[in-house]
Design a protein around this motif. Sequence first.
Motif, PDB file in Angstrom:
ATOM      1  N   ARG A 254      38.463   6.919-110.559  1.00 56.27           N
ATOM      2  CA  ARG A 254      37.430   8.072-110.268  1.00 56.27           C
ATOM      3  C   ARG A 254      36.553   8.188-111.585  1.00 56.27           C
ATOM      4  O   ARG A 254      37.137   7.666-112.460  1.00 56.27           O
TER       5      ARG A 254
ATOM      6  N   LEU B 158      36.352  13.873-113.713  1.00 58.35           N
ATOM      7  CA  LEU B 158      37.652  14.621-113.363  1.00 58.35           C
ATOM      8  C   LEU B 158      39.001  14.532-114.060  1.00 58.35           C
ATOM      9  O   LEU B 158      40.070  14.787-113.542  1.00 58.35           O
TER      10      LEU B 158
ATOM     11  N   ALA C 143      36.705   9.015-102.773  1.00 59.15           N
ATOM     12  CA  ALA C 143      36.895  10.311-101.843  1.00 59.15           C
ATOM     13  C   ALA C 143      35.419  11.055-102.317  1.00 59.15           C
ATOM     14  O   ALA C 143      35.666  11.971-103.055  1.00 59.15           O
ATOM     15  N   PRO C 144      34.391  10.636-101.681  1.00 59.01           N
ATOM     16  CA  PRO C 144      33.093  11.198-102.306  1.00 59.01           C
ATOM     17  C   PRO C 144      32.885  12.728-101.419  1.00 59.01           C
ATOM     18  O   PRO C 144      33.532  12.889-100.214  1.00 59.01           O
ATOM     19  N   SER C 145      32.328  13.675-101.998  1.00 57.34           N
ATOM     20  CA  SER C 145      31.900  14.925-101.377  1.00 57.34           C
ATOM     21  C   SER C 145      30.578  14.672-100.900  1.00 57.34           C
ATOM     22  O   SER C 145      29.547  14.280-101.612  1.00 57.34           O
TER      23      SER C 145
ATOM     24  N   TYR D 298      39.561  22.457-104.113  1.00 57.21           N
ATOM     25  CA  TYR D 298      39.702  20.886-104.139  1.00 57.21           C
ATOM     26  C   TYR D 298      41.280  20.469-104.939  1.00 57.21           C
ATOM     27  O   TYR D 298      41.712  19.508-104.448  1.00 57.21           O
TER      28      TYR D 298
ATOM     29  N   VAL E 253      43.120  17.784-102.696  1.00 61.34           N
ATOM     30  CA  VAL E 253      43.313  16.392-103.223  1.00 61.34           C
ATOM     31  C   VAL E 253      44.452  15.893-103.414  1.00 61.34           C
ATOM     32  O   VAL E 253      45.069  14.963-102.976  1.00 61.34           O
TER      33      VAL E 253
ATOM     34  N   GLU F 204      35.666  14.164 -98.703  1.00 61.08           N
ATOM     35  CA  GLU F 204      35.811  15.402 -99.133  1.00 61.08           C
ATOM     36  C   GLU F 204      34.783  16.584 -98.622  1.00 61.08           C
ATOM     37  O   GLU F 204      34.237  17.332 -99.723  1.00 61.08           O
TER      38      GLU F 204
ATOM     39  N   ARG G 261      41.605   4.456-103.310  1.00 57.67           N
ATOM     40  CA  ARG G 261      40.632   5.459-102.466  1.00 57.67           C
ATOM     41  C   ARG G 261      39.432   5.732-103.106  1.00 57.67           C
ATOM     42  O   ARG G 261      39.306   5.771-104.397  1.00 57.67           O
TER      43      ARG G 261
HETATM   44  N1  GLU Z   1      35.300  14.445-104.112  1.00 57.48           N
HETATM   45  C1  GLU Z   1      35.005  14.478-105.546  1.00 57.48           C
HETATM   46  C2  GLU Z   1      33.534  14.166-105.974  1.00 57.48           C
HETATM   47  O1  GLU Z   1      32.851  13.690-105.283  1.00 57.48           O
HETATM   48  C3  GLU Z   1      36.071  13.144-106.168  1.00 57.48           C
HETATM   49  C4  GLU Z   1      37.580  13.773-105.931  1.00 57.48           C
HETATM   50  C5  GLU Z   1      38.259  12.363-106.406  1.00 57.48           C
HETATM   51  O2  GLU Z   1      38.045  11.238-106.446  1.00 57.48           O
HETATM   52  O3  GLU Z   1      39.858  12.719-106.718  1.00 57.48           O
HETATM   53  O4  GLU Z   1      33.498  14.296-107.093  1.00 57.48           O
END
Ligand code: GLU
Length: 300
Positions: free
Chosen positions: A197, A201, A11-13, A179, A183, A45, A9
Amino acid sequence: MERSDYRGRFAPSPTGPLHFGSLVAALGSYLDAKHHQGKWLVRIEDLDTPRTVKGAADEMLGTLEAYGLHWDEDIIYQSRRTAAYEEAFHRLKEVGAVYPCSCSRREIADSALQCGEELVYPGTCRNGIARGKTARAWRVLVNDAHIVFSDRLQGNIVQHLATQVGDFVVLRADGLFAYQLAVVVDDAFQFITHVVRGADLLYSTPRQIYLQQLLELTTPAYMHLPVVVNAQGEKLSKQTLAQPVEKNNAASTLFAALVFLHQQPPAELRLCTIEHLLAWGIANWQPAAIFPTATATQSN
Ligand code: GLU
């Protein structure tokens, strides 16, 4: 596991348009999924509503499409998944893994221990809230274990939550779920097997693994890609005034993203269509070629 069971996946904010740093995360997760004949999902996200920018999610999705990064299955939006987070929170409560905390930011800053850049919550409210104070947030009680995982790129990562993170927030003072909880719930809900990612993180992952253990959820495989930084060493973001990637220059930007990921695309690919570039990227995807650093500038 069958290769086709792979589910990855992006998962952008939606805090602004897609910049080169987020494109690298999107492309890396896409190529890894497609190289394994897997599914590639997109999750928006937008849980942190104060940070969410109106229209940014659609703008990002339009850019992904312009770059030929087409997702499988329906997109999920965290802003519509509160019930699922509530259920997980309820389970944490049932097993006695969370407690209310009345500390303000200021009180924490005054009493916290420092671990690197991070403030470690000293556990002030672990045994109850002081008389006359009210609960603001809910924290997860961490234990004394070391969380260890093997990142596919960065190698073995060990974190001692108790001394390096402390009890962390899962339900924020403003009533939003954090978050870290969302997540974990969503990766499980979408049956994600592989998370690819940015390395910003990397040290959130042990918190997520700890929550997976508490909620009896499967831990996916993790790979943390170098984060793109500017010449000042700052992560590309809205705050550091990163430029959005151009929709009408997709092939050369994708080429640059492949170079950033050390995939060594042949020069003639520069003149090819995005479909051709992506097909080459999928067939030749070699994560082992990426340097396992936390950050890198675009020219590296
Ligand atoms: N939403 C997070 C971001 O844009 C990424 C979260 C993830 O990939 O777990 O930094």
